[in-house]
Design a protein around this motif. Structure first.
Motif, PDB file in Angstrom:
ATOM      1  N   ALA A  60       0.879  -1.140  -0.031  1.00 15.44           N
ATOM      2  CA  ALA A  60       0.154   0.029  -0.100  1.00 15.44           C
ATOM      3  C   ALA A  60       0.943   1.099   0.065  1.00 15.44           C
ATOM      4  CB  ALA A  60      -0.903  -0.115   1.203  1.00 15.44           C
ATOM      5  N   ARG A  61       0.484   2.426  -0.397  1.00 13.30           N
ATOM      6  CA  ARG A  61       1.100   3.498  -0.529  1.00 13.30           C
ATOM      7  C   ARG A  61       1.842   4.000   0.773  1.00 13.30           C
ATOM      8  NH1 ARG A  61      -1.407   9.376  -1.990  1.00 13.30           N
ATOM      9  NH2 ARG A  61      -3.044   8.678  -0.625  1.00 13.30           N
ATOM     10  N   HIS A  62       0.982   3.551   1.754  1.00 21.79           N
ATOM     11  CA  HIS A  62       1.480   3.958   3.565  1.00 21.79           C
ATOM     12  C   HIS A  62       1.713   2.743   4.016  1.00 21.79           C
ATOM     13  CE1 HIS A  62       0.098   8.170   2.757  1.00 21.79           C
ATOM     14  NE2 HIS A  62      -1.290   7.560   2.397  1.00 21.79           N
ATOM     15  N   ALA A  63       2.374   1.759   3.614  1.00 18.55           N
ATOM     16  CA  ALA A  63       2.653   0.358   3.883  1.00 18.55           C
ATOM     17  C   ALA A  63       3.636   0.670   5.266  1.00 18.55           C
ATOM     18  CB  ALA A  63       3.219  -0.566   2.888  1.00 18.55           C
ATOM     19  N   TYR A  64       3.675  -0.206   6.242  1.00 15.54           N
ATOM     20  CA  TYR A  64       4.672   0.063   7.296  1.00 15.54           C
ATOM     21  C   TYR A  64       5.930  -0.217   6.663  1.00 15.54           C
ATOM     22  CZ  TYR A  64       0.783  -0.663  10.366  1.00 15.54           C
ATOM     23  OH  TYR A  64      -0.417  -0.389  11.134  1.00 15.54           O
ATOM     24  N   SER A  65       7.166   0.416   6.970  1.00 20.56           N
ATOM     25  CA  SER A  65       8.480   0.302   6.885  1.00 20.56           C
ATOM     26  C   SER A  65       8.967  -0.960   7.628  1.00 20.56           C
ATOM     27  CB  SER A  65       9.274   1.535   6.952  1.00 20.56           C
ATOM     28  OG  SER A  65       9.576   1.644   8.334  1.00 20.56           O
ATOM     29  N   PRO A  66      10.061  -1.729   7.299  1.00 23.62           N
ATOM     30  CA  PRO A  66      10.831  -2.686   7.963  1.00 23.62           C
ATOM     31  C   PRO A  66      10.925  -2.198   9.519  1.00 23.62           C
ATOM     32  CG  PRO A  66      11.706  -2.488   5.841  1.00 23.62           C
ATOM     33  CD  PRO A  66      10.839  -1.268   6.080  1.00 23.62           C
ATOM     34  N   SER A  67      11.529  -0.907   9.462  1.00 19.78           N
ATOM     35  CA  SER A  67      11.647  -0.603  11.144  1.00 19.78           C
ATOM     36  C   SER A  67      10.367  -0.434  11.898  1.00 19.78           C
ATOM     37  CB  SER A  67      12.316   0.724  10.961  1.00 19.78           C
ATOM     38  OG  SER A  67      11.521   1.664  10.241  1.00 19.78           O
ATOM     39  N   GLU A  68       9.459  -0.048  11.101  1.00 15.26           N
ATOM     40  CA  GLU A  68       7.985   0.005  11.981  1.00 15.26           C
ATOM     41  C   GLU A  68       7.530  -1.476  12.167  1.00 15.26           C
ATOM     42  OE1 GLU A  68       5.465   4.224  10.458  1.00 15.26           O
ATOM     43  OE2 GLU A  68       5.947   2.694   8.749  1.00 15.26           O
ATOM     44  N   ILE A  69       7.729  -2.450  11.212  1.00 15.59           N
ATOM     45  CA  ILE A  69       7.228  -3.954  11.521  1.00 15.59           C
ATOM     46  C   ILE A  69       8.129  -4.275  12.964  1.00 15.59           C
ATOM     47  CG2 ILE A  69       7.634  -6.104  10.710  1.00 15.59           C
ATOM     48  CD1 ILE A  69       5.360  -4.647   9.525  1.00 15.59           C
ATOM     49  N   LYS A  70       9.335  -3.699  12.927  1.00 17.73           N
ATOM     50  CA  LYS A  70      10.185  -4.374  14.031  1.00 17.73           C
ATOM     51  C   LYS A  70       9.519  -3.677  15.219  1.00 17.73           C
ATOM     52  CE  LYS A  70      14.584  -5.264  11.657  1.00 17.73           C
ATOM     53  NZ  LYS A  70      15.821  -4.664  11.223  1.00 17.73           N
ATOM     54  N   GLU A  71       9.199  -2.427  15.204  1.00 20.54           N
ATOM     55  CA  GLU A  71       8.751  -1.561  16.279  1.00 20.54           C
ATOM     56  C   GLU A  71       7.335  -2.274  16.933  1.00 20.54           C
ATOM     57  OE1 GLU A  71       8.303   1.412  19.229  1.00 20.54           O
ATOM     58  OE2 GLU A  71      10.092   0.471  18.115  1.00 20.54           O
ATOM     59  N   ILE A  72       6.479  -2.670  15.893  1.00 16.35           N
ATOM     60  CA  ILE A  72       5.190  -3.355  16.383  1.00 16.35           C
ATOM     61  C   ILE A  72       5.607  -4.478  17.063  1.00 16.35           C
ATOM     62  CG2 ILE A  72       3.264  -4.694  15.332  1.00 16.35           C
ATOM     63  CD1 ILE A  72       3.142  -2.361  13.139  1.00 16.35           C
ATOM     64  N   LEU A  73       6.332  -5.247  16.576  1.00 19.20           N
ATOM     65  CA  LEU A  73       6.727  -6.633  17.226  1.00 19.20           C
ATOM     66  C   LEU A  73       7.505  -6.283  18.501  1.00 19.20           C
ATOM     67  CD1 LEU A  73       8.363  -8.635  14.320  1.00 19.20           C
ATOM     68  CD2 LEU A  73       6.036  -8.794  15.128  1.00 19.20           C
ATOM     69  N   HIS A  74       8.201  -5.398  18.510  1.00 24.95           N
ATOM     70  CA  HIS A  74       8.916  -4.832  19.917  1.00 24.95           C
ATOM     71  C   HIS A  74       7.948  -4.402  21.018  1.00 24.95           C
ATOM     72  CE1 HIS A  74      11.394  -3.009  22.979  1.00 24.95           C
ATOM     73  NE2 HIS A  74      10.795  -1.847  22.589  1.00 24.95           N
ATOM     74  N   LEU A  75       6.912  -3.617  20.492  1.00 25.43           N
ATOM     75  CA  LEU A  75       5.778  -3.120  21.430  1.00 25.43           C
ATOM     76  C   LEU A  75       5.024  -4.402  21.906  1.00 25.43           C
ATOM     77  CD1 LEU A  75       4.563  -0.250  19.320  1.00 25.43           C
ATOM     78  CD2 LEU A  75       5.823   0.130  21.623  1.00 25.43           C
ATOM     79  N   ALA A  76       4.629  -5.324  21.053  1.00 25.90           N
ATOM     80  CA  ALA A  76       3.858  -6.617  21.482  1.00 25.90           C
ATOM     81  C   ALA A  76       4.718  -7.337  22.332  1.00 25.90           C
ATOM     82  CB  ALA A  76       3.798  -7.412  20.220  1.00 25.90           C
ATOM     83  N   LYS A  77       6.021  -7.553  22.384  1.00 22.37           N
ATOM     84  CA  LYS A  77       6.942  -8.110  23.288  1.00 22.37           C
ATOM     85  C   LYS A  77       6.920  -7.576  24.613  1.00 22.37           C
ATOM     86  CE  LYS A  77      11.267 -10.603  23.753  1.00 22.37           C
ATOM     87  NZ  LYS A  77      12.566 -10.765  23.117  1.00 22.37           N
ATOM     88  N   LEU A  78       7.034  -6.136  24.550  1.00 23.49           N
ATOM     89  CA  LEU A  78       6.797  -5.489  25.583  1.00 23.49           C
ATOM     90  C   LEU A  78       5.806  -5.631  26.636  1.00 23.49           C
ATOM     91  CD1 LEU A  78       8.778  -3.322  26.847  1.00 23.49           C
ATOM     92  CD2 LEU A  78       7.675  -1.508  25.620  1.00 23.49           C
ATOM     93  N   HIS A  79       4.708  -5.809  25.827  1.00 28.18           N
ATOM     94  CA  HIS A  79       3.401  -6.019  26.458  1.00 28.18           C
ATOM     95  C   HIS A  79       2.972  -7.306  26.650  1.00 28.18           C
ATOM     96  CE1 HIS A  79       3.165  -1.636  27.118  1.00 28.18           C
ATOM     97  NE2 HIS A  79       3.462  -1.607  25.734  1.00 28.18           N
TER      98      HIS A  79
END
Length: 418
Positions: A60-79
């Motif tokens: 998509a035009r506003h697709a998550y970047s690789p770094s944002e995917i890593k951030e999402i996974l990090h946030l999930a692990k954090l919680h």
């Protein structure tokens, strides 16, 4: 997790094929997911995944970047939220056209081949590929195509050693006994583990803008009954789905912030084994609401949860925008009597009637423009521009344009008299 819950895993589904939230918003709601009783998220990445190489056109035009995917996974692990990616494959995509491809038609012409075998062979191929490359991963499949296949065929196919079925149903008066029988069927076929899926939003209307909490609560309560009667040793967990579109070509249904109160009610009901006054108070504390109403869309308090401003403003727009404009256009005696479509077409109006119509119409337009601007700003904090544009165009523009057209016709009639 409360001992009252029969589900070891309680996952929240994020459907990103419509109105995907910015990572900033995910950072705000992941702690709430955990606090409410979730211990995992099912992420349907769709076109928001940063595909590369031959697949980059899918982004998509506003697709998550690789770094944002890593951030999402990090946030999930954090919680303490386990992440399960949902990848569209044969099991749940375009299966209505099974057997219509030329290669499939040729295969089906061979002796002893049929549609069931075609379906199972493809599922086995995909699952085997995953297991070869990721031995520690067990594929989960929606059970749409499995539930109608006979026990004999399922057993002989060997599919039970490769995947774990997810039985889903989103209706409020779900057939509990039928689901227990289906679980028992899968057990007899050799499936060692099962999942189930309820819904907290996105399953009551293709263009639904407000979430019917009572519907989803009843659905999840029914799943508790299934879990109490089914084979407990097989049950892995429940996914609370939150669909954002019915498919890629349909309109948006309830946005994620609008569904948060429903999610809170459903998660806490699953955690405590039901929805009581005590559970209601717990939910209200988490949401910052003084009185959460589950049987209607209106609550006395808007709440303080992340996205509560979007929840409040969308509720206001959904309930009152069209109603207030229709009240002026269709039930105001001065508009219907002295500035009807006949008058508007011919630019005719009695001069005295202008003052009975114009001030009210201008005031109404000004008030709603202010609300919509506030809503747009709230939406832009959470969502990308294309999602904001789509929601506003679908849910506010048609009504506002009716009001604007009335004023334009009024100006034209006034000008014709001067």
């Amino acid at each position: 997790m409360s001992s009252s819950s029969p589900f070891r895993m309680q996952l929240v589904h994020l459907d990103l094929k419509g109105a995907p939230p910015k990572v900033l918003y995910l950072a705000e709601i992941f702690p709430l997911f955990h606090a409410l009783g979730a211990n995992g998220i099912l992420i349907e990445y769709e076109d928001m995944f940063p595909y590369e190489g031959p697949l980059h056109l899918l982004k998509a035009r506003h697709a998550y970047s690789p770094s944002e995917i890593k951030e999402i996974l990090h946030l999930a692990k954090l919680h303490d939220l386990e992440v399960i990616p949902l990848v569209q494959t044969f099991g749940h995509m375009e299966v209505y056209y099974l057997g219509e491809g030329e290669m499939s038609k040729q295969w089906l012409q061979q002796e002893q081949n049929n549609m069931v075998k075609l379906c199972l062979s493809q599922m086995k191929a995909v699952a085997s590929h995953v297991l070869i490359h990721h031995p520690n991963v067990k594929p989960i499949v929606w059970d749409d195509m499995l539930r109608g296949i006979s026990e004999e065929c399922l057993t002989e196919s060997g599919i039970a050693q490769l995947v774990e079925p997810m039985i889903w149903d989103y209706i409020e008066d779900m057939d509990v006994h039928g689901k227990v029988l289906l679980m028992d069927k899968y057990r007899k076929c050799g499936f060692p583990k099962l999942w189930v899926a309820s819904a907290f939003k996105g399953a009551t209307g293709v263009n639904q803008s407000l979430t019917i909490i009572s519907h989803h609560l009843k659905n999840n309560i029914q799943w508790l009954k299934v879990a109490d009667s089914g084979p407990a040793e097989m049950l892995q967990g429940i996914v609370l789905t939150g669909w954002q579109r019915y498919d890629h070509f349909s309109v948006l249904c309830e946005l994620l912030p609008v569904g948060i109160p429903s999610l809170a009610v459903c998660l806490q009901a699953l955690k405590h084994g039901g929805y009581t006054d005590h559970v209601k108070k717990i939910v209200e504390q988490y949401l910052g609401m003084s009185d959460l109403e589950i049987n209607s869309f209106m609550s006395e308090s808007s709440g303080t949860f992340p996205g509560s401003d979007v929840f409040t403003l969308i509720t206001q727009v959904s309930f009152h925008l069209r109603r207030s404009v229709d009240e002026l256009l269709e039930r105001n005696r001065y508009v219907t009597g002295w500035f009807s479509p006949y008058h508007r077409k011919r630019k005719m109006i009695h001069p005295v009637m202008i003052q009975h119509i114009q001030p009210d119409a201008v005031s109404l337009l000004t008030r709603w423009n202010a609300v919509i601007q506030e809503l747009q700003a709230a939406l832009e904090r959470i969502f990308y521009p294309d999602a904001v544009e789509e929601w506003l165009e679908e849910n506010t523009h048609p009504t506002i344009q009716k009001l604007q057209q009335l004023l334009q016709d009024l100006d034209a009639a006034i000008a014709a008299q001067s």
